[in-house]
Design a protein around this motif. Structure first.
Motif, PDB file in Angstrom:
ATOM      1  N   UNK A 159       0.831  -1.202   0.000  1.00 19.34           N
ATOM      2  CA  UNK A 159       0.000   0.000   0.000  1.00 19.34           C
ATOM      3  C   UNK A 159       0.864   1.250   0.000  1.00 19.34           C
ATOM      4  N   UNK A 160       0.426   2.257  -0.748  1.00 20.23           N
ATOM      5  CA  UNK A 160       1.150   3.533  -0.825  1.00 20.23           C
ATOM      6  C   UNK A 160       0.154   4.673  -0.855  1.00 20.23           C
ATOM      7  N   UNK A 222       2.299   1.192   3.778  1.00 24.70           N
ATOM      8  CA  UNK A 222       3.696   0.749   3.749  1.00 24.70           C
ATOM      9  C   UNK A 222       4.635   1.869   3.310  1.00 24.70           C
ATOM     10  N   UNK A 223       4.109   2.783   2.512  1.00 22.47           N
ATOM     11  CA  UNK A 223       4.925   3.889   2.025  1.00 22.47           C
ATOM     12  C   UNK A 223       4.030   5.105   1.817  1.00 22.47           C
ATOM     13  N   UNK A 224       4.561   6.272   2.130  1.00 23.61           N
ATOM     14  CA  UNK A 224       3.858   7.533   1.894  1.00 23.61           C
ATOM     15  C   UNK A 224       4.811   8.472   1.174  1.00 23.61           C
ATOM     16  N   UNK A 225       4.337   9.079   0.101  1.00 24.44           N
ATOM     17  CA  UNK A 225       5.100  10.127  -0.578  1.00 24.44           C
ATOM     18  C   UNK A 225       4.275  11.408  -0.511  1.00 24.44           C
ATOM     19  N   UNK A 262       1.030   7.118  10.377  1.00 17.78           N
ATOM     20  CA  UNK A 262       0.224   6.499   9.327  1.00 17.78           C
ATOM     21  C   UNK A 262       1.017   5.450   8.542  1.00 17.78           C
ATOM     22  N   UNK A 263       2.177   5.063   9.072  1.00 11.29           N
ATOM     23  CA  UNK A 263       2.992   4.028   8.449  1.00 11.29           C
ATOM     24  C   UNK A 263       2.831   2.701   9.174  1.00 11.29           C
ATOM     25  N   UNK A 264       2.924   1.621   8.425  1.00 10.85           N
ATOM     26  CA  UNK A 264       3.031   0.305   9.042  1.00 10.85           C
ATOM     27  C   UNK A 264       4.406   0.192   9.703  1.00 10.85           C
ATOM     28  N   UNK A 353      11.779   9.187   6.102  1.00 11.72           N
ATOM     29  CA  UNK A 353      11.366   8.769   7.437  1.00 11.72           C
ATOM     30  C   UNK A 353      11.083   7.270   7.443  1.00 11.72           C
ATOM     31  N   UNK A 354      11.305   6.637   8.593  1.00 18.91           N
ATOM     32  CA  UNK A 354      10.917   5.234   8.746  1.00 18.91           C
ATOM     33  C   UNK A 354      10.362   5.034  10.151  1.00 18.91           C
TER      34      UNK A 354
END
Length: 495
Positions: A159-160, A222-225, A262-264, A353-354
């Motif tokens: 998911x992104x 899983x990822x946000x841009x 909002x990240x896994x 970010x992670x």
């Protein structure tokens, strides 16, 4: 045109797609017709070479002059080039204007990557409009968008989220490596054009409207841009594509502060951001205060702009002449705000970010203002990998066998003295990626000369201690921080 929301139906998109494919109006077709020289000139804002190259290109030439050069074309020529899209339908959705000579009403241009080509719909820029853009202007694929595309990690994810999608170009690229893509924006017009872009390219992207993270409350990705409205200054919204309504760099701070939630677990976020350089304050201290706990963060500063240059650049971007009465009034208010806030410069760059899930995350802020050609995305992914490796093996560094990658070289700068040539600067230089450089003394260069994947670090330090008459413990204590930094920058790797 502002106020008219384009309604591109599936049928219209299917017909338009057929027209664009038939004429060869894609990234390869345009480049092949214009040639590299004219294509490069067009990218620099010099249209005449492209206009000449398109003269004998038939219907493709018509579309190039219409959509890429902002020219006026005969009605019959546009009707033929757009077929099977009826010209009246193209006029009705605002794709082109009405009249004996037809002009583009929207920006429709090919955009490609190494795997193929898409079409992106957006609003006409100020140069084509010949004046100021409307408040709900939807920006095309500009330098900032392209830089974020190149800086984004491209690894398979489920998911992104593309937060603040604008014309949807980040989401287009995301479909290459994400199984499900969600795109959000506060602007109804941006979502309408992004929807048309996705339909035209036959892509299934979830579209949501709302401010910031509100549309995805209680969801994780899983990822946000994010390419947020990062222009800094007084708290106002003149243009939704660039202004957040928040003062200073609060928009960038908001995204950095809220995004990790909002990240896994282990998920990553990447964004463009701006930060203020305030008198008496280190920019790195400023941005680190934005971070929530348990978040690995890499802030890369690509540029620092003078406030006066910054204001003039963004006024021109909106189609406002800084010499006009309106331009001077806006510039005065903007510069007054900077002066009151003691702003000496505006930093701009990328944030990776992670969601690390550790009480001891890694946070690094560094300048990367030198020019380089490699995209930053692979380097950002590798940086996260190296940070994770260091966290897992930090207590074992002395027992690790390291090697120096073949892309790392040692450079010496020698100065002539009374005793002959003397080395005044020793520097390690990674010749690939961002081209990291580290000053190094004689002991560091000697240590790396022995890092060939054979002896553990402790043995190498022991040999150096004997050779230089230094206590091994003291040398180890001094060397480990240097080793960690070299590993983070990919200049030293476990064998």
């Amino acid at each position: 045109m502002s106020g008219h929301l384009p309604q591109f139906t599936d049928d219209l998109c299917a017909r338009l797609r057929e027209s664009l494919r038939r004429t060869g109006y894609d990234a390869d077709g345009v480049l092949g017709t214009l040639g590299e020289s004219a294509h490069a000139a067009l990218g620099r804002g010099e249209p005449e070479p492209a206009a000449r190259a398109s003269r004998d290109a038939g219907e493709l030439g018509t579309l190039i002059r219409l959509f890429l050069l902002g020219g006026a074309e005969p009605r019959d020529a546009v009707r033929a080039a757009l077929a099977p899209v009826p010209l009246d339908d193209a006029i009705a959705v605002g794709l082109v204007t009405d009249g004996d000579e037809v002009r583009a009403g929207l920006d429709l241009r090919p955009h490609g990557d190494e795997r193929g080509s898409w079409w992106v719909l957006s609003d006409l820029d100020s140069d084509v409009l010949g004046g100021q853009v409307p408040a709900d202007h939807v920006l095309g694929v500009g330098h900032a968008s392209l830089s974020l595309i190149r800086a984004t990690i491209r690894r398979p994810v489920d998911t992104l989220l593309d937060l603040g999608t604008g014309n949807g170009v980040q989401a287009l690229h995301a479909t290459r490596h994400a199984r499900r893509v969600t795109a959000s924006d506060v602007s109804e017009r941006a979502l309408a054009l992004a929807d048309a872009t996705f339909r035209l390219n036959e892509l299934d992207v979830e579209l949501l409207r709302g401010e910031w993270f509100a549309p995805v409350a209680r969801r994780r990705f899983d990822q946000i841009v994010c390419n947020p409205p990062f222009v800094v200054g007084p708290p106002r919204v003149d243009y939704t594509y660039r202004d957040s309504g928040l003062a200073g760099d609060d928009a960038s701070a908001l995204v950095v502060r809220q995004l990790p939630a909002f990240l896994t677990e282990g998920g990553t976020g990447q964004l463009l951001a701006s930060w203020l350089h305030v008198r008496g304050e280190d920019w790195a201290d400023r941005v680190q205060r934005w971070l929530p706990p348990e978040t690995d963060a890499w802030f890369v500063q690509r540029d620092v702009a003078d406030p006066a240059l910054y204001v003039g650049t963004w006024l021109r971007d909106a189609g406002i002449d800084p010499r006009s009465a309106q331009g001077r009034e806006k510039a005065a208010a903007w510069l007054d705000w900077f002066a009151e806030a003691k702003v000496q410069g505006i930093g701009f760059g990328f944030v990776t970010l992670r969601r690390a899930g550790t009480a001891h995350p890694t946070v690094v802020c560094e300048d990367l203002r030198q020019s380089y050609d490699d995209p930053l995305g692979p380097e950002a992914g590798a940086w996260l990998d190296r940070v994770a490796w260091l966290r897992e093996h930090d207590g074992e560094l002395a027992a690790t066998r390291f090697r120096v990658p073949p892309t790392v070289v040692a450079e010496h700068v020698d100065r002539l003295s009374d005793d002959g040539w003397e080395t005044s600067v020793r520097r390690l230089h990674r010749t690939d990626g961002p081209g990291w450089q580290h000053d190094a003394d004689e002991l560091v260069t000697a240590l790396l000369a022995g890092c060939r994947g054979v002896l553990p670090l402790s043995d190498l330090l022991g040999l150096l201690a004997v050779a230089h008459g230094r206590p091994a413990g003291e040398l180890t204590e001094a060397a480990l921080p240097v080793v960690r930094e070299l590993v983070r920058h990919g200049m030293l790797e476990p064998a």
